[in-house]
Design a protein around this motif. Structure first.
Motif, mmCIF file in Angstrom:
data_model
loop_
_atom_site.group_PDB
_atom_site.id
_atom_site.type_symbol
_atom_site.label_atom_id
_atom_site.label_comp_id
_atom_site.label_asym_id
_atom_site.label_seq_id
_atom_site.Cartn_x
_atom_site.Cartn_y
_atom_site.Cartn_z
ATOM 1 N N LEU A 346 8.115 12.336 4.298
ATOM 2 C CA LEU A 346 8.526 12.393 5.700
ATOM 3 C C LEU A 346 7.367 12.305 6.670
ATOM 4 C CD1 LEU A 346 11.300 15.144 5.609
ATOM 5 C CD2 LEU A 346 11.559 12.665 5.585
ATOM 6 N N VAL A 347 6.239 12.954 6.395
ATOM 7 C CA VAL A 347 5.167 12.984 7.386
ATOM 8 C C VAL A 347 3.824 12.722 6.717
ATOM 9 C CG1 VAL A 347 6.359 14.569 8.956
ATOM 10 C CG2 VAL A 347 4.854 15.477 7.178
ATOM 11 N N THR A 348 2.889 12.222 7.521
ATOM 12 C CA THR A 348 1.526 12.009 7.055
ATOM 13 C C THR A 348 0.580 12.150 8.229
ATOM 14 O OG1 THR A 348 0.044 10.496 5.883
ATOM 15 C CG2 THR A 348 1.568 9.518 7.450
ATOM 16 N N ASN A 403 -3.660 3.167 8.829
ATOM 17 C CA ASN A 403 -2.258 2.831 8.985
ATOM 18 C C ASN A 403 -1.568 3.116 7.663
ATOM 19 O OD1 ASN A 403 0.228 1.275 8.926
ATOM 20 N ND2 ASN A 403 -0.485 0.358 10.848
ATOM 21 N N SER A 404 -0.489 3.856 7.684
ATOM 22 C CA SER A 404 0.150 4.271 6.433
ATOM 23 C C SER A 404 0.602 3.086 5.591
ATOM 24 C CB SER A 404 1.335 5.190 6.728
ATOM 25 O OG SER A 404 2.258 4.536 7.585
ATOM 26 N N ALA A 405 0.934 1.956 6.234
ATOM 27 C CA ALA A 405 1.361 0.792 5.460
ATOM 28 C C ALA A 405 0.212 0.170 4.690
ATOM 29 C CB ALA A 405 1.980 -0.248 6.395
ATOM 30 N N GLY A 406 -1.031 0.500 5.060
ATOM 31 C CA GLY A 406 -2.182 -0.063 4.371
ATOM 32 C C GLY A 406 -2.764 0.832 3.303
ATOM 33 N N LEU A 407 -2.104 1.932 2.984
ATOM 34 C CA LEU A 407 -2.616 2.827 1.945
ATOM 35 C C LEU A 407 -2.415 2.211 0.554
ATOM 36 C CD1 LEU A 407 -1.324 6.263 3.292
ATOM 37 C CD2 LEU A 407 -3.647 5.357 3.420
ATOM 38 N N LEU A 408 -3.328 2.521 -0.318
ATOM 39 C CA LEU A 408 -3.240 2.027 -1.693
ATOM 40 C C LEU A 408 -2.259 2.898 -2.468
ATOM 41 C CD1 LEU A 408 -7.046 1.384 -2.355
ATOM 42 C CD2 LEU A 408 -5.320 -0.212 -1.513
ATOM 43 N N GLY A 409 -1.211 2.282 -2.935
ATOM 44 C CA GLY A 409 -0.108 3.046 -3.509
ATOM 45 C C GLY A 409 -0.496 3.937 -4.657
ATOM 46 N N ARG A 415 2.710 16.521 -1.259
ATOM 47 C CA ARG A 415 2.938 17.951 -1.461
ATOM 48 C C ARG A 415 4.136 18.309 -0.610
ATOM 49 N NH1 ARG A 415 -2.086 19.699 -1.262
ATOM 50 N NH2 ARG A 415 -2.155 19.788 1.028
ATOM 51 N N GLY A 416 5.255 18.585 -1.268
ATOM 52 C CA GLY A 416 6.468 18.815 -0.515
ATOM 53 C C GLY A 416 6.872 17.560 0.224
ATOM 54 N N LYS A 417 7.018 17.665 1.523
ATOM 55 C CA LYS A 417 7.409 16.534 2.352
ATOM 56 C C LYS A 417 6.218 15.904 3.059
ATOM 57 C CE LYS A 417 11.852 16.871 1.609
ATOM 58 N NZ LYS A 417 12.605 15.809 0.904
ATOM 59 N N ALA A 418 5.021 16.127 2.574
ATOM 60 C CA ALA A 418 3.825 15.621 3.236
ATOM 61 C C ALA A 418 3.031 14.718 2.306
ATOM 62 C CB ALA A 418 2.954 16.781 3.709
ATOM 63 N N LEU A 419 2.553 13.619 2.861
ATOM 64 C CA LEU A 419 1.597 12.773 2.165
ATOM 65 C C LEU A 419 0.212 13.312 2.496
ATOM 66 C CD1 LEU A 419 1.664 8.897 2.090
ATOM 67 C CD2 LEU A 419 -0.468 10.148 2.268
ATOM 68 N N VAL A 420 -0.525 13.831 1.490
ATOM 69 C CA VAL A 420 -1.728 14.615 1.762
ATOM 70 C C VAL A 420 -3.001 14.014 1.199
ATOM 71 C CG1 VAL A 420 -0.438 16.779 1.945
ATOM 72 C CG2 VAL A 420 -1.337 16.040 -0.288
ATOM 73 N N ALA A 421 -2.927 12.916 0.473
ATOM 74 C CA ALA A 421 -4.142 12.296 -0.063
ATOM 75 C C ALA A 421 -3.879 10.823 -0.324
ATOM 76 C CB ALA A 421 -4.605 12.996 -1.339
ATOM 77 N N GLY A 422 -4.945 10.025 -0.237
ATOM 78 C CA GLY A 422 -4.808 8.608 -0.486
ATOM 79 C C GLY A 422 -6.106 7.874 -0.223
ATOM 80 N N SER A 423 -6.050 6.569 -0.366
ATOM 81 C CA SER A 423 -7.194 5.690 -0.119
ATOM 82 C C SER A 423 -6.729 4.483 0.669
ATOM 83 C CB SER A 423 -7.817 5.230 -1.449
ATOM 84 O OG SER A 423 -8.280 6.324 -2.209
ATOM 85 N N THR A 424 -7.653 3.883 1.414
ATOM 86 C CA THR A 424 -7.345 2.691 2.178
ATOM 87 C C THR A 424 -8.548 1.759 2.162
ATOM 88 O OG1 THR A 424 -6.606 1.849 4.321
ATOM 89 C CG2 THR A 424 -8.115 3.722 4.351
ATOM 90 N N VAL A 486 -12.583 -0.681 6.716
ATOM 91 C CA VAL A 486 -13.329 0.459 6.194
ATOM 92 C C VAL A 486 -12.602 1.024 4.966
ATOM 93 C CG1 VAL A 486 -14.268 2.739 6.691
ATOM 94 C CG2 VAL A 486 -14.234 0.989 8.479
ATOM 95 N N HIS A 487 -13.356 1.227 3.886
ATOM 96 C CA HIS A 487 -12.819 1.830 2.665
ATOM 97 C C HIS A 487 -13.134 3.327 2.694
ATOM 98 C CE1 HIS A 487 -13.292 -2.239 0.334
ATOM 99 N NE2 HIS A 487 -12.783 -2.402 1.541
ATOM 100 N N PHE A 488 -12.119 4.154 2.667
ATOM 101 C CA PHE A 488 -12.384 5.594 2.548
ATOM 102 C C PHE A 488 -11.235 6.283 1.831
ATOM 103 C CE2 PHE A 488 -10.348 5.440 6.798
ATOM 104 C CZ PHE A 488 -9.407 6.460 6.708
ATOM 105 N N ASP A 489 -11.557 7.441 1.282
ATOM 106 C CA ASP A 489 -10.582 8.309 0.624
ATOM 107 C C ASP A 489 -10.398 9.554 1.492
ATOM 108 O OD1 ASP A 489 -10.798 6.545 -1.596
ATOM 109 O OD2 ASP A 489 -12.537 7.693 -2.300
ATOM 110 N N PHE A 490 -9.185 10.093 1.512
ATOM 111 C CA PHE A 490 -8.934 11.330 2.244
ATOM 112 C C PHE A 490 -8.089 12.262 1.393
ATOM 113 C CE2 PHE A 490 -5.261 8.734 3.286
ATOM 114 C CZ PHE A 490 -4.202 9.628 3.274
ATOM 115 N N ALA A 491 -8.262 13.565 1.611
ATOM 116 C CA ALA A 491 -7.476 14.578 0.914
ATOM 117 C C ALA A 491 -7.353 15.800 1.807
ATOM 118 C CB ALA A 491 -8.130 14.942 -0.417
#
Length: 951
Positions: A346-348, A403-409, A415-424, A486-491
């Motif tokens: 639901l949210v990110t 942009n959430s559409a550009g995240l690497l799947g 975690r629950g209803k939250a997107l909390v980590a990813g890479s782009t 820009v390539h970065f990871d977030f958590a």
């Protein structure tokens, strides 16, 4: 820092205090003897008591209207204070009861009759409000004043303010039950009273409204809310926090009202000079800056003419480390990468921005009073207030946006209803620097004339208050940005932990990775003026129930002019790479302390180099553009009020009853106009506001208070304005006003039991409830503006809210063997519910900006030479952003601070102090979805050391 403010006013302060001090003889310190030599002629009883109070240099409380027509006999000879009071009151039907802070003059055999409350009535209330005595004695003064009041109030006097560290007056007030503060850079900016948002309380000086400054730091505006950070605590003799209202009160407060009282020379009653000097330091800055204060007062030998001047000057250097997350967005499934398995997320978070903020503040306050009482029938009061504050602001930041559409799947984690980590691989990073000069200037002139006849008491006042805010140095933002590659990871981690960012193909310290984006320039000014004319009349009534009749008229006009000019520079900036001499090292080496999840060092643009080719003079001289005009507005608000109030004091019967009942009619005309002057919007509305306050004296120690009133609060100025602001940023957002907004109206009820079992002791329990209609809310919808799709947020009426709560308070000087110790603690629980109307239906939630629970715990120890006091203030989680169609609800997490004061009195004239705030080094956190990170603010501890001298 600008030095003109300190230099110009320093000379005025010095000259004025010399004149005040030199105008009368010094009062030599002395030990009060067991008896005095009295030579008092036969005279009116009230006048005789006034002379006794001044000779004893202590406090006497009495109602002068009760003593009208009574004459004191001549008294001569050597007598103790108790003996002389007995002789003066013999046969009058009154008695003098000793208190640790003075004497209560009351009728036999009942409790003290209520002192007349409205500040607009001339009174002979003999009391010491200066910082002259010990803390516990002055606590008794506050308890006695609360006890004799007709309304639910909390009293704070100068000794309470002085015996505790306070950046401004709001930080002293916050220790009262049901009070919490909104902080800005570690300093209290606004007050919230009894569970209502900060815009629903009213601030006055001697009962008269103060003009308010506007926020010129960013595009958010504060409207009618008074900025407490402009008001030094050292200018204040006392504060009354009123939680119930009377018909004689000016309308506009729902949560409560704060009335500030300056020092008055005839109340002080003798020539006096008090000086204090200290140095203060914010731990994160580690530099010491000066803080100075002085109070001088002179009265003539006849006690008919007096002049006082209070001055306060201070400098502060501040630092604030922040990590901002501007929004957690609701997602639809088509916004997620096709490879993700969790398509019901639901949210990110849309991105994160670590930010370093540095400030240099310089503040000056002057408060002067002239009082002339040529006879018992006439009194003239003239009060002047001047507040000035200048701020030099610097900000350094970088960001990680995606942009959430550009995240690497394959990298996504939920975690629950939250997107909390990813890479782009399609992220963006912006580095920036912002500088601004900010100034606030307030002034007030209050002229009151009172006349006391045999039957009628009249008082008229004219008050003019002005506030100016602006940018003496325009806001300048220097932006460089690497976009879309820009390539970065977030958590994002659980609990109160900062998120983690790792950049893979750029270096935050490499100028070759960041092309220029643009330069942003803004100049804002806001002028606020408030003028009022009042006439009040009081007539005693010969009736077993009704004590007096009050009636009054008021005319008030409020004006607000707000102008904003924005300019963008892209030529020679956009897409250009700049050499290393266009950058400087980050001004601090320990950003975010020991945290290493986020990069703690990055390029800091050297603003003066980037701006050297920009002609700022041309910006100032250029005419306002269409965009400038749509941000600017004018508002004029005229109100007329009439009130009628009956004060009751039924001495007969088993349970004496006192209080007031009344009606107030207020009519308001509003005119709003956009800066383009294309249209003027007008509206008129009237409200009948009944109010009642009752006090039942169940016995000599127990009081039962009840209050019922209809209340109203007018909309904020920026919400009324026909304006449109297009915000900068990756997401196209805009805000607008609504000239058709109506005031919030509602009913509020309060009831409380107060128990006074002994001196310096108070136990109380109270309940309150408020039901509000037309509650203000914000709606966000999508709208096409100039061909671009914006998320437009605008205010409207329609929401409803209910508030209920309970307050508990305990205040006591402890008995032997702990006779040097005392405690002052209170707890407030607030329950709220609100209905917010959205485009998709009705959203039910808590009321925004309200803490469910708040606690104040104060402990002190006081001896003849030492005073130690510690205070802990804590408030529960607060909802600060209601969920909407595309944004998650956001909360401010629970927050508490521990403050401490230590002083050593060398003698009656000289003392030394050491103080500290936020000793627990607490940081402020924000969250969504029950704990996901949404923001972090840390400003550290602050310290003071100083000396106080009284002559």
């Amino acid at each position: 820092m600008p030095s003109t403010l300190s230099q110009a006013w320093a000379r005025l302060i010095g000259i004025s205090l010399i004149l005040v001090y030199a105008a009368g003889p010094r009062a030599e310190p002395q030990t009060q003897p067991a008896s005095y030599n009295w030579q008092l002629p036969a005279q009116p009883l009230g006048q005789a008591l006034t002379q006794v109070a001044r000779q004893l240099q202590t406090s006497l409380w009495f109602d002068p209207r009760k003593l009208q027509g009574l004459t004191a006999p001549a008294v001569a000879g050597q007598m103790s204070p108790a003996q002389v009071l007995d002789k003066l009151l013999a046969g009058s039907g009154f008695q003098a009861l000793p208190r640790s802070s003075g004497w209560l003059i009351q009728q036999r055999p009942h409790l003290p009759p209520p002192s007349p409350e409205p500040p607009h009535h001339p009174q002979v209330m003999v009391e010491q409000l200066l910082v002259l005595g010990n803390y516990s004695r002055n606590q008794q003064t506050a308890i006695d004043k609360k006890r004799t009041s007709n309304r639910l109030v909390d009293k704070i006097i100068a000794e309470d303010i002085a015996k505790f560290p306070a950046h401004n007056i709001a930080e002293a007030i916050q220790r009262s039950p049901g009070i919490s503060v909104v902080r800005d850079r570690g300093e209290a900016l606004f007050l919230s009273i009894r569970g209502l948002p900060t815009q629903f309380n009213r601030v006055s000086l001697n009962g008269h409204s103060l003009a308010v400054n506007e926020n010129v730091r960013n595009s958010e505006q504060y409207g009618r809310r008074f900025h407490y950070d402009t008001f030094p605590a050292e200018l204040v003799a006392g504060v009354e926090v009123r939680k119930s209202t009377a018909a004689s009160d000016e309308e506009g407060a729902i949560g409560g009202s704060v009335d500030i009282r300056p020092f008055a020379p005839l109340t002080i009653g003798e020539p006096r000079l008090s000086l204090s000097a200290s140095a203060n330091s914010a731990e994160l800055v580690d530099t010491w800056r000066p803080k100075l204060a002085a109070l001088g007062s002179w009265v003539n030998s006849d006690q008919t003419l007096g002049f006082s001047l209070a001055a306060a000057y201070n400098q502060r250097h501040l630092r604030q480390d922040r990590v901002l997350n501007f929004r957690w967005e609701h997602l639809s499934t088509n916004q997620l990468p096709a490879t993700t398995n969790n398509r019901d997320t639901l949210v990110t978070p849309a991105g994160v921005r670590p930010t370093l903020e540095l400030e240099q503040r310089e503040r000056l306050g002057l408060s002067s009073s002239l009082q002339w009482q040529p006879s018992e029938s006439w009194q003239l009061d003239v009060h002047w207030l001047q507040l000035q504050q200048q701020i030099d602001y610097q900000e350094y930041s970088y960001s990680a946006d995606y942009n959430s559409a550009g995240l690497l799947g394959a990298s996504l984690q939920t975690r629950g209803k939250a997107l909390v980590a990813g890479s782009t691989h399609t992220g963006s990073v912006q580095i920036g620097q912002e500088s601004a000069g900010l100034e606030n200037d307030n002034s007030m002139l209050d002229i009151s004339l009172g006349w006391q006849g045999e039957i009628w008491q009249l008082n008229t006042s004219w008050v003019n208050s002005r506030a100016h805010s602006g940018n003496p140095e325009a806001i300048k933002r220097t932006r460089l940005r690497r976009a879309q590659d820009v390539h970065f990871d977030f958590a994002y981690h659980t609990g109160q932990q900062l998120p983690q960012i790792s950049y893979n193909n750029i270096d935050l310290l490499d100028p070759g990775d960041f092309p220029g984006r643009r330069l942003e320039w803004r100049s804002t000014r806001s002028s606020d003026s408030d003028t009022s004319l009042k006439l009040d009349a009081t007539r005693p009534l010969d009736h077993p129930l009704w004590q007096a009749l009050e009636l009054g008229l008021q005319w008030r006009q409020h004006r607000r002019d707000y102008w904003r000019k924005d300019r963008l520079v892209s030529e020679g900036i956009t897409g250009i790479y700049f050499p290393s001499d266009y950058f400087i090292p980050l001004p601090v080496a320990n950003f975010l302390g020991n945290t290493r999840r986020l990069p703690h060092n990055w390029l800091a643009p050297k603003a003066e180099t980037f701006w050297q080719a920009v002609d700022e003079h041309a910006f100032y001289q250029s005419p306002l553009s269409a965009e400038d005009l749509q941000n600017s507005y004018r508002i004029r608000e005229d109100s007329r009020a009439l009130y009628l109030q009956l004060n009751m004091d039924a001495e007969q019967g088993r349970w004496p009853l006192r209080g007031d009942v009344g009606l107030r009619w207020v009519e308001t005309d509003q005119q709003t106009q956009g800066g383009a002057q294309t249209a003027t919007y007008t509206q008129r509305y009237g409200e009948l506001l009944p109010a009642a306050n009752l006090v039942l004296e169940l016995d000599e120690q127990l009081l039962w208070r009840s209050a019922l009133a209809r209340v109203m609060a007018r909309p904020e100025f920026q919400d009324l304005a026909p304006r449109l602001t297009l915000n900068s940023g990756d997401v196209a957002t805009a805000t607008s006003g609504n000239p058709e907004l109506k005031p919030v109206t509602g009913w509020q009820w309060d009831s409380a039991l107060e128990y006074y079992p002994a001196d310096k002791m108070l136990l109380s329990v109270g309940i309150f409830a408020k039901k509000l209609d037309n509650f203000f809310q914000s709606r966000t919808r999508t709208q096409i503006i100039k061909g671009t799709e914006y998320e437009l947020t605008s205010p409207d009426n329609g929401a409803r809210a209910n508030i209920a709560g309970i307050e508990l308070a305990w205040q006591q000087a402890l008995p032997e063997p702990l006779q040097h110790w005392g405690i002052n603690t209170n707890y407030t629980h607030t329950w709220t519910s609100a209905r917010y109307y959205t485009d998709t239906g009705i959203n039910r939630d808590r009321l925004a900006d309200v803490a469910r629970n708040s606690v104040n715990l104060g402990i002190y120890r006081e001896t003849s030479h030492w005073h130690w006091r510690a205070h802990y203030n804590w408030r529960d989680q607060v909802l600060n952003q209601v969920a909407s169609a595309n944004l998650a609800a956001q909360n401010s997490e629970a927050f508490g601070t521990l403050d401490m004061h230590l002083s050593w009195r060398f003698n009656s004239n000289l003392s030394f102090t050491a103080e500290a705030t936020n000793l627990t080094n607490a940081a402020q956190w924000e969250s969504v979805l029950g704990g996901e990170f949404a923001g972090y603010t840390h400003y550290g501890r602050s310290f003071w050391v100083g000396v106080n001298l009284k002559l």
